[in-house]
Design a protein around this motif. Sequence first.
Motif, PDB file in Angstrom:
ATOM      1  N   ILE A   1       0.827  -1.207   0.000  1.00 22.53           N
ATOM      2  CA  ILE A   1       0.000   0.000   0.000  1.00 22.53           C
ATOM      3  C   ILE A   1       0.862   1.259   0.000  1.00 22.53           C
ATOM      4  O   ILE A   1       0.599   2.206  -0.756  1.00 22.53           O
ATOM      5  N   SER A   2       1.895   1.310   0.823  1.00 20.91           N
ATOM      6  CA  SER A   2       2.716   2.523   0.925  1.00 20.91           C
ATOM      7  C   SER A   2       3.409   2.862  -0.388  1.00 20.91           C
ATOM      8  O   SER A   2       3.705   4.035  -0.662  1.00 20.91           O
ATOM      9  N   GLU A   3       3.664   1.844  -1.226  1.00 24.77           N
ATOM     10  CA  GLU A   3       4.357   2.087  -2.491  1.00 24.77           C
ATOM     11  C   GLU A   3       3.468   2.787  -3.509  1.00 24.77           C
ATOM     12  O   GLU A   3       3.963   3.312  -4.520  1.00 24.77           O
ATOM     13  N   ARG A   4       2.175   2.828  -3.256  1.00 21.42           N
ATOM     14  CA  ARG A   4       1.261   3.515  -4.161  1.00 21.42           C
ATOM     15  C   ARG A   4       1.461   5.029  -4.121  1.00 21.42           C
ATOM     16  O   ARG A   4       1.003   5.741  -5.012  1.00 21.42           O
ATOM     17  N   ALA A   5       2.139   5.516  -3.097  1.00 21.81           N
ATOM     18  CA  ALA A   5       2.370   6.955  -2.966  1.00 21.81           C
ATOM     19  C   ALA A   5       3.134   7.514  -4.161  1.00 21.81           C
ATOM     20  O   ALA A   5       2.913   8.666  -4.565  1.00 21.81           O
ATOM     21  N   ALA A   6       4.024   6.703  -4.735  1.00 12.97           N
ATOM     22  CA  ALA A   6       4.866   7.190  -5.834  1.00 12.97           C
ATOM     23  C   ALA A   6       4.037   7.685  -7.010  1.00 12.97           C
ATOM     24  O   ALA A   6       4.443   8.621  -7.714  1.00 12.97           O
ATOM     25  N   GLY A   7       2.882   7.082  -7.230  1.00 11.41           N
ATOM     26  CA  GLY A   7       2.029   7.481  -8.343  1.00 11.41           C
ATOM     27  C   GLY A   7       1.430   8.860  -8.176  1.00 11.41           C
ATOM     28  O   GLY A   7       0.889   9.423  -9.134  1.00 11.41           O
ATOM     29  N   PHE A   8       1.538   9.410  -6.967  1.00 11.70           N
ATOM     30  CA  PHE A   8       0.971  10.729  -6.703  1.00 11.70           C
ATOM     31  C   PHE A   8       2.055  11.730  -6.310  1.00 11.70           C
ATOM     32  O   PHE A   8       1.765  12.814  -5.797  1.00 11.70           O
ATOM     33  N   GLY A   9       3.315  11.346  -6.536  1.00 14.38           N
ATOM     34  CA  GLY A   9       4.413  12.259  -6.312  1.00 14.38           C
ATOM     35  C   GLY A   9       4.685  12.585  -4.865  1.00 14.38           C
ATOM     36  O   GLY A   9       5.176  13.670  -4.547  1.00 14.38           O
ATOM     37  N   MET A  10       4.380  11.661  -3.983  1.00 19.71           N
ATOM     38  CA  MET A  10       4.617  11.888  -2.548  1.00 19.71           C
ATOM     39  C   MET A  10       5.383  10.712  -1.960  1.00 19.71           C
ATOM     40  O   MET A  10       5.360   9.603  -2.505  1.00 19.71           O
ATOM     41  N   PRO A  11       6.060  10.903  -0.832  1.00 15.78           N
ATOM     42  CA  PRO A  11       6.754   9.787  -0.183  1.00 15.78           C
ATOM     43  C   PRO A  11       5.770   8.778   0.397  1.00 15.78           C
ATOM     44  O   PRO A  11       4.669   9.133   0.823  1.00 15.78           O
ATOM     45  N   GLY A  12       6.209   7.536   0.424  1.00 19.27           N
ATOM     46  CA  GLY A  12       5.452   6.477   1.081  1.00 19.27           C
ATOM     47  C   GLY A  12       6.315   5.815   2.132  1.00 19.27           C
ATOM     48  O   GLY A  12       7.460   5.441   1.851  1.00 19.27           O
ATOM     49  N   ILE A  13       5.815   5.717   3.334  1.00 15.55           N
ATOM     50  CA  ILE A  13       6.559   5.137   4.450  1.00 15.55           C
ATOM     51  C   ILE A  13       5.792   3.932   4.979  1.00 15.55           C
ATOM     52  O   ILE A  13       4.582   4.034   5.224  1.00 15.55           O
ATOM     53  N   ARG A  14       6.476   2.821   5.169  1.00 12.56           N
ATOM     54  CA  ARG A  14       5.843   1.648   5.774  1.00 12.56           C
ATOM     55  C   ARG A  14       6.501   1.368   7.125  1.00 12.56           C
ATOM     56  O   ARG A  14       7.716   1.174   7.196  1.00 12.56           O
ATOM     57  N   VAL A  15       5.702   1.372   8.188  1.00 14.03           N
ATOM     58  CA  VAL A  15       6.206   1.091   9.529  1.00 14.03           C
ATOM     59  C   VAL A  15       5.916  -0.376   9.817  1.00 14.03           C
ATOM     60  O   VAL A  15       4.784  -0.747  10.151  1.00 14.03           O
TER      61      VAL A  15
END
Length: 312
Positions: free
Chosen positions: A176-190
Motif C-alpha cells: 500500500i505505501s508504495e502507491r504513494a509514488a504514483g501521486f508524487g509523494m513519499p510512502g513510508i511503511r512502519v
Amino acid sequence: MLRIRAFDERASKMVKRGHIPGTVHTSIGQEAQVVGATMALGAGDYMSGNHRSHGHPIGKGSPLGPLMAELVGKATGVCKGKGGSLHLADFAVGSLGESGIVGSSIPIANGAALSSKVLNNGKVALAFFGDGAANQGVLYESMNMAGVWDLPMIFLCENNQYALSTPAHTVTSGIISERAAGFGMPGIRVEEGQDVLAVYDAVSKAVARARAGDGPTLVEVMTYRYNEHSEGLRLGTDYRNAEERDAWLKKDPIMLFRHYLASHGFSDDELDGLQATALAEVDAAVAFSDASPYPDLSVAFDDLYTDKESAA
C-alpha cells in the motif's frame, strides 16, 4: 495507550450487556499506531477517523466522560448523543469526525488541509483509514488533489490486515505505501507498528514535511486488532488462525512499551500506578455517562441542515 485499552475494554463489556446501543469497533491491539500518530500532531492540527475511532480523540486529548456518554447516546456526549460510536467528533481537539462509510472521512481531512494552506495557519491534517479503505477510489482522488496542490496532509493506513474478515493479501495488490509514488509523494511503511516510538518517528517526519510546505505523505502502519471486527460479531468461520493471533499477542503494544519504560528506570509501582489511573479515569467516565440525561426529543432536529416544520 492505557486509556484507550481500558476505555475500549469497558465499551466492549457495555455493548454486550446492552448498555450501549448497536455495536462498537475497538482498537484493542492497535494502540501504538493510534498514539504514535496522534502524539506527532500538534494541539491545533486536524484529523479524521474511521469506524474504529474511539482511540483517536483519546490520543489527541479528549476527556473520557463525554466520549463515553456519546457511545451511550447521552446529551452530554461530544455530539450531544447523536453520533454514537460510529459518528463521533470532537472539534475541541481537532477531531473532525469518523464514519461507518469506508474511506468517507479521508476527503474531510483533505479539505481541512486545503483550508490550512489557504489560511496559511501552519496546521496539518491527518486521515486515518484501514486496509479495507486502501482500495477505495476516494482515497486516490484525495491523494491526487493533495499531491497536485502540495497540501499539508498525512494519509495514514492502519493496516490491521483484515477488512472485517477479508485478508488484505487476497484483495490488495502490492504494498500500500508504495502507491504513494504514483501521486508524487513519499510512502513510508512502519513494519513495527506495535512500537509506539517507531510510529511516532515516522509520522513526525511526515508532519514536519507537511508543516514545512513540502506536501503530503502516505504512511502505512502494520498492526493487528485483537478483538473481532466489531464487538458481539460472530462469524461462521475462524478466518484468523490461532498461531497468527498468538504471535501478535506477544507483540502487545502496551506490554512492549512497559518493557521499554522499565528498562529506562521506571519501577513496577510507577507503571502499575499508570494503569490504575487509567482504569479509574474510565470508571469516572462511566459514572459521568450514567448520571447524564438522554437528549430530549425536542432537540432531535437541532444542528441539522433541515427545516423543523417541514420535517414535522
